[in-house]
Motif scaffolding. Structure first.
Motif, mmCIF file in Angstrom:
data_model
loop_
_atom_site.group_PDB
_atom_site.id
_atom_site.type_symbol
_atom_site.label_atom_id
_atom_site.label_comp_id
_atom_site.label_asym_id
_atom_site.label_seq_id
_atom_site.Cartn_x
_atom_site.Cartn_y
_atom_site.Cartn_z
ATOM 1 N N LEU A 593 11.647 5.527 -15.688
ATOM 2 C CA LEU A 593 12.841 5.312 -14.879
ATOM 3 C C LEU A 593 13.634 6.606 -14.826
ATOM 4 C CD1 LEU A 593 14.268 2.885 -13.400
ATOM 5 C CD2 LEU A 593 15.866 2.898 -15.327
ATOM 6 N N ASP A 594 13.825 7.141 -13.582
ATOM 7 C CA ASP A 594 14.558 8.400 -13.482
ATOM 8 C C ASP A 594 16.059 8.142 -13.406
ATOM 9 O OD1 ASP A 594 15.171 7.682 -10.870
ATOM 10 O OD2 ASP A 594 13.859 9.158 -9.928
ATOM 11 N N GLU A 595 16.826 9.210 -13.272
ATOM 12 C CA GLU A 595 18.288 9.094 -13.312
ATOM 13 C C GLU A 595 18.854 8.355 -12.108
ATOM 14 O OE1 GLU A 595 17.044 13.027 -11.488
ATOM 15 O OE2 GLU A 595 16.546 11.824 -13.269
ATOM 16 N N ASP A 596 18.053 8.194 -11.035
ATOM 17 C CA ASP A 596 18.517 7.472 -9.852
ATOM 18 C C ASP A 596 17.994 6.039 -9.804
ATOM 19 O OD1 ASP A 596 19.883 9.727 -8.769
ATOM 20 O OD2 ASP A 596 17.965 10.548 -8.122
ATOM 21 N N SER A 597 17.558 5.525 -10.943
ATOM 22 C CA SER A 597 17.026 4.164 -11.058
ATOM 23 C C SER A 597 15.782 3.960 -10.205
ATOM 24 C CB SER A 597 18.099 3.119 -10.684
ATOM 25 O OG SER A 597 19.171 3.177 -11.588
ATOM 26 N N ASN A 598 14.948 4.990 -10.114
ATOM 27 C CA ASN A 598 13.662 4.888 -9.427
ATOM 28 C C ASN A 598 12.541 4.740 -10.448
ATOM 29 O OD1 ASN A 598 14.594 5.265 -6.713
ATOM 30 N ND2 ASN A 598 14.858 7.441 -7.178
ATOM 31 N N TYR A 599 11.598 3.882 -10.139
ATOM 32 C CA TYR A 599 10.396 3.706 -10.939
ATOM 33 C C TYR A 599 9.418 4.811 -10.523
ATOM 34 C CZ TYR A 599 6.873 0.766 -13.389
ATOM 35 O OH TYR A 599 5.937 0.263 -14.260
ATOM 36 N N VAL A 600 9.131 5.736 -11.423
ATOM 37 C CA VAL A 600 8.239 6.855 -11.118
ATOM 38 C C VAL A 600 6.798 6.366 -11.266
ATOM 39 C CG1 VAL A 600 7.562 9.198 -11.717
ATOM 40 C CG2 VAL A 600 9.963 8.502 -11.920
ATOM 41 N N LEU A 601 6.081 6.278 -10.143
ATOM 42 C CA LEU A 601 4.751 5.673 -10.111
ATOM 43 C C LEU A 601 3.636 6.702 -10.020
ATOM 44 C CD1 LEU A 601 5.701 2.761 -7.711
ATOM 45 C CD2 LEU A 601 5.219 2.556 -10.134
ATOM 46 N N ASP A 602 3.954 7.954 -10.322
ATOM 47 C CA ASP A 602 2.924 8.992 -10.331
ATOM 48 C C ASP A 602 1.801 8.594 -11.291
ATOM 49 O OD1 ASP A 602 4.973 10.092 -8.922
ATOM 50 O OD2 ASP A 602 5.162 11.912 -10.129
ATOM 51 N N GLY A 603 0.556 8.739 -10.829
ATOM 52 C CA GLY A 603 -0.588 8.388 -11.660
ATOM 53 C C GLY A 603 -1.058 6.957 -11.487
ATOM 54 N N PHE A 604 -0.289 6.122 -10.765
ATOM 55 C CA PHE A 604 -0.704 4.748 -10.529
ATOM 56 C C PHE A 604 -1.712 4.698 -9.375
ATOM 57 C CE2 PHE A 604 2.559 1.789 -12.643
ATOM 58 C CZ PHE A 604 2.745 2.677 -13.694
ATOM 59 N N THR A 605 -2.446 3.604 -9.303
ATOM 60 C CA THR A 605 -3.524 3.451 -8.328
ATOM 61 C C THR A 605 -3.040 2.684 -7.106
ATOM 62 O OG1 THR A 605 -5.136 3.409 -10.133
ATOM 63 C CG2 THR A 605 -5.864 2.572 -7.993
ATOM 64 N N PRO A 606 -3.321 3.154 -5.895
ATOM 65 C CA PRO A 606 -2.964 2.383 -4.694
ATOM 66 C C PRO A 606 -3.705 1.047 -4.663
ATOM 67 C CG PRO A 606 -3.492 4.663 -4.129
ATOM 68 C CD PRO A 606 -3.905 4.463 -5.556
ATOM 69 N N PRO A 607 -3.173 0.068 -3.933
ATOM 70 C CA PRO A 607 -3.845 -1.239 -3.842
ATOM 71 C C PRO A 607 -5.250 -1.134 -3.261
ATOM 72 C CG PRO A 607 -1.577 -1.399 -3.061
ATOM 73 C CD PRO A 607 -1.858 0.060 -3.251
ATOM 74 N N GLN A 608 -6.118 -2.032 -3.736
ATOM 75 C CA GLN A 608 -7.486 -2.166 -3.220
ATOM 76 C C GLN A 608 -8.300 -0.888 -3.377
ATOM 77 O OE1 GLN A 608 -6.667 -4.271 0.646
ATOM 78 N NE2 GLN A 608 -8.867 -4.625 0.582
ATOM 79 N N SER A 609 -8.157 -0.216 -4.520
ATOM 80 C CA SER A 609 -8.842 1.057 -4.728
ATOM 81 C C SER A 609 -9.586 1.066 -6.063
ATOM 82 C CB SER A 609 -7.837 2.217 -4.685
ATOM 83 O OG SER A 609 -7.161 2.278 -3.459
ATOM 84 N N PRO A 610 -10.703 0.351 -6.173
ATOM 85 C CA PRO A 610 -11.487 0.425 -7.411
ATOM 86 C C PRO A 610 -12.099 1.811 -7.584
ATOM 87 C CG PRO A 610 -12.704 -0.761 -5.724
ATOM 88 C CD PRO A 610 -11.332 -0.523 -5.167
ATOM 89 N N ASP A 611 -12.234 2.239 -8.822
ATOM 90 C CA ASP A 611 -12.825 3.561 -9.077
ATOM 91 C C ASP A 611 -14.311 3.590 -8.708
ATOM 92 O OD1 ASP A 611 -10.414 4.524 -9.947
ATOM 93 O OD2 ASP A 611 -10.957 4.644 -12.065
ATOM 94 N N TRP A 612 -15.036 2.537 -9.045
ATOM 95 C CA TRP A 612 -16.486 2.508 -8.826
ATOM 96 C C TRP A 612 -16.873 1.291 -8.005
ATOM 97 C CZ3 TRP A 612 -19.782 6.384 -10.071
ATOM 98 C CH2 TRP A 612 -19.362 7.320 -11.016
#
Length: 718
Positions: A593-612
């Motif tokens: 949670l940053d200082e502006d009350s934003n959820y920092v989602l860096d590194g998260f996976t977009p929907p419907q995106s399996p690795d394999w």
């Protein structure tokens, strides 16, 4: 195939793609887009109510509203299908289906940042042909199909085809009729006129309809954390974010009264004229789609929220025109230039309703929110061109550009009652509801050039290598909450297409890297009045990188293997979502949670995106009983994926396998074929949607893919 809008073959086209033949379509009983996702490598299927969401290489768009655009372009005979509703009724009497992986921003243009699916129907021929077929199966499945092709004269041929699909719902939803059913009809008429060797005119008329309960949602009552299981950073009484208790996913009660009705009329024309030095082609026409539906919003059965309902009527006429000039001849220079126009209007009325004190959604509803939008417009224009030049034998360079302009507007009004005053105070009983009317006038415009550059080397007649750079663009838009910007992508890809061992072994390899800017992601949010709305955010940056191996092997005349292995590492690298309440506490507990009350989602996976992702198949022909008996097995395997960008356990699709079995027999001396099938042999419960839990409705809301189905079919060719 015509993926590059000129005749070629799959192995000589420098695009990562799959061409599905009519024999494979027939053997796998392909009748809708979900069926395509079962057999096409790198493609997955999801749903948002009755809307279809297609993902290619993990790229999808979950904004299925009247303003939203898909990330995968879907067309039939060159006619663009814009809406996520009404896509599943044109999959019959097909010549082939082309699945193009990766951005197709130059030739296919708008809304092809993830790729494209081109559906090509079978065209009239200069000989008589006909077939009739039927299929039966569990869930009271009764499907029929038929076609007749008549050469009326030397210059006039006619082909007519039809399809019906009927099956009961896959869910036991008593006291409601069972949901996830299908009752659809479709018919198509082609007329081909070739008055000279230079001119051909193809006119097509198509009608389709769909009826039934429609897709249904499993509304699972919320669980809450207790002192015994609350994670660090969250509170006792917060919603439990672990996976809900789904059971089999086949039996859950919902209030009766849901329905879905769609009707579509499509009239299109393709005209080709050979000018000698070039071929002039027009493709276009008119389509009208009418939708009426009433579906439950998500309240658990047996609660005061069980009859909260979404009602919708839409009337969508659309026009689609493309004119292009393509070079003829076998010289080193090949080129094509063209223009494109698309326009869709919409007369939309949606209502957030309740049927208080009723056992189901019958009678006259109390309208909590009424959205009246008689004037919705989406318009797109583009100019495009692409040039290829063979520098030396086998070595070709390509360059292309497209300039797109998009315009959208929505005018109307909404009438609302505060949700809390209705649900808590039942203001309707005391005639104290306060109605607020708000005018709605939203619009947006965007434009963008997109580019293509490539170098291809045909080292031998059966071996090619290529490298290419493409950019893609998806128009911006708006919701009732906020406006969002266009989505842009830069794509780098290298690949090789090969055949070895006397053309018995086909090995295609590709590797890619996508650099997304302002990728559009959709999120359900609770509004100030307590209702649930949709907001589309722009993720600052996201990256997709991966590789694919696609192998076909026919070691003998009677054995066929196919292997597909796909790896996609898709991650947000600059994405912040404004949050409050429990999500803010969750973000804080993760140090995000940053200082502006934003959820920092860096590194998260977009929907419907399996690795394999893996597709594995095998067929063998047995010459027995005076004919050919062919058993086949096809398995799809994928690792875990998510349905929201929060990547929670409750919206996680765990790794799974899904296996289909087929069996066909064709006698040598007759013109009929009998088939049998089992789909989803494992009877897996596979998610097609999992939404963030709703305190408004008090539920986790999920949708599922079909369970195990089985049946048999018969086709007679005249």
């Amino acid at each position: 195939m015509t993926a590059e809008k000129r005749p070629s073959t799959e192995q000589k086209t420098p695009i990562a793609m799959t061409v599905i033949s009519p024999e494979v379509l027939e053997k796998n009983s392909v009748s809708d887009l979900a069926s395509i996702a079962r057999i096409a490598p790198g493609v997955s299927f999801a749903a948002a109510g009755p809307a279809t969401i297609i993902s290619i290489r993990g790229v999808s768009s979950r904004d299925t509203s009247e303003i939203g655009d898909p990330a995968v372009s879907i067309s039939i005979d060159g006619f663009n299908l814009q809406r996520a509703l009404g896509l599943n009724t044109s999959m019959f009497d097909l010549e082939r289906v082309e699945v193009l992986r990766g951005p197709q921003g130059t030739l296919l243009g708008r809304n092809a940042t993830g790729g494209a699916i081109n559906i090509i129907s079978a065209k009239p021929k200069d000989e008589f042909a006909a077939y009739l077929g039927g299929e039966i199966g569990n869930y009271n499945t009764y499907n029929t199909k038929g076609m007749i092709n008549v050469p009326v004269t030397d210059t006039l041929q006619v082909r007519a085809a039809f399809q019906t699909r009927d099956h009961n719902g896959y869910r036991n939803n008593a006291p409601s009729k069972d949901g996830d059913d299908d009752h659809s009809r479709a018919v198509r008429l082609h007329v081909l006129y070739t008055p000279t060797d230079r001119l051909s005119i193809l006119a097509t008329a198509e009608y389709a309809e769909q009826n039934g309960v429609g897709p249904v949602t499993n509304n699972i009552p919320l669980e809450y954390y207790t002192a015994d299981n609350v994670p660090d950073g969250l509170l006792v009484g917060d919603i439990d974010l672990s996976a809900p208790s789904r059971g089999s996913g086949k039996t859950y009660a919902i209030a009766p009264g849901s329905f879905l009705k769609t009707r579509s009329w499509n009239y299109r024309t393709e005209i080709n004229y050979d000018l000698g030095f070039a071929n002039l082609t027009y493709q276009g026409g008119y389509r009208r789609l009418k939708v009426a539906r009433r579906t439950l919003l998500g309240g658990a059965y047996g609660t005061t929220a069980q009859n909260l309902t979404f009602g919708q009527t839409e009337d969508l006429p659309s026009w689609n025109h493309e004119l292009r000039l393509s070079s003829n001849g076998d010289g080193p220079l090949k080129w094509q230039f063209g223009g494109f126009f698309f326009q869709e209007k919409n007369d939309l009325n949606t209502q957030f309703q309740d049927y208080p004190d009723s056992d189901g959604i019958y009678g006259t509803p109390f309208v909590i929110q009424d959205y009246v939008y008689p004037d919705i417009l989406s318009r797109a224009k583009a100019l495009f061109g692409q040039v290829a030049y063979e520098l030396t034998p086998g070595l070709t360079v390509e360059a292309g550009m497209r300039y797109s302009k998009d315009q959208k507007h929505r005018n109307g009004y909404k009438v609302t009652v505060p949700f809390s005053s209705y649900m808590t105070d039942r203001c309707d009983l005391t005639d104290t509801c306060v109605y607020t009317t708000t005018a709605q006038a939203s619009s947006t415009k965007s434009s963008q050039p997109t580019y293509h550059a490539a170098i291809n080397y045909q080292a031998t007649p059966t071996n090619m290598v290529y490298a290419k750079f493409d950019t893609g663009y998806k128009a911006g838009g708006f919701t009732d909450i906020a406006e969002y910007k266009p989505e842009k992508v830069k794509s780098f890809e290298i690949g090789t297409k090969n055949r070895f061992l006397g053309n018995t072994l086909q090995v295609n390899l590709s590797a890619f890297y996508y650099d997304y800017t302002d990728q559009q992601v959709s999120q359900n949010v609770v509004l100030d009045d307590g209702t649930v709305g949709t907001i589309v955010r722009n993720a600052g940056k996201s990256r997709y990188k991966g590789a694919e191996l696609d192998v076909l092997y026919q070691p003998t005349n009677v054995d066929r293997f196919n292997v597909y292995v796909g790896y996609v590492h898709a991650r947000y690298v600059d994405f912040k979502a404004s949050v409050s309440g429990q999500l803010a506490r969750l973000a804080t507990s993760q140090g995000r949670l940053d200082e502006d009350s934003n959820y920092v989602l860096d590194g998260f996976t977009p929907p419907q995106s399996p690795d394999w992702t893996f597709n594995l198949g095998y067929e063998h022909d047995f010459n027995v009983f005076g004919g050919k008996l062919t058993p086949g097995v096809q398995t799809h395997i994928e690792t875990k994926s998510y349905f929201t960008f929060y990547n929670l356990e409750l919206d996680e699709q765990k790794a799974y396998s899904r296996t289909d079995l087929t069996l066909s027999f064709s006698p040598d001396s007759a013109q009929w074929t009998v088939t049998a099938f089992v789909r989803n042999l494992e009877d897996r419960l596979i998610l097609t949607s999992a939404q963030y839990p709703s305190a408004t409705y008090g539920t986790y809301r999920e949708q599922y893919a079909p369970p195990r189905t089985f049946g048999a079919g018969f086709t007679y060719n005249f």
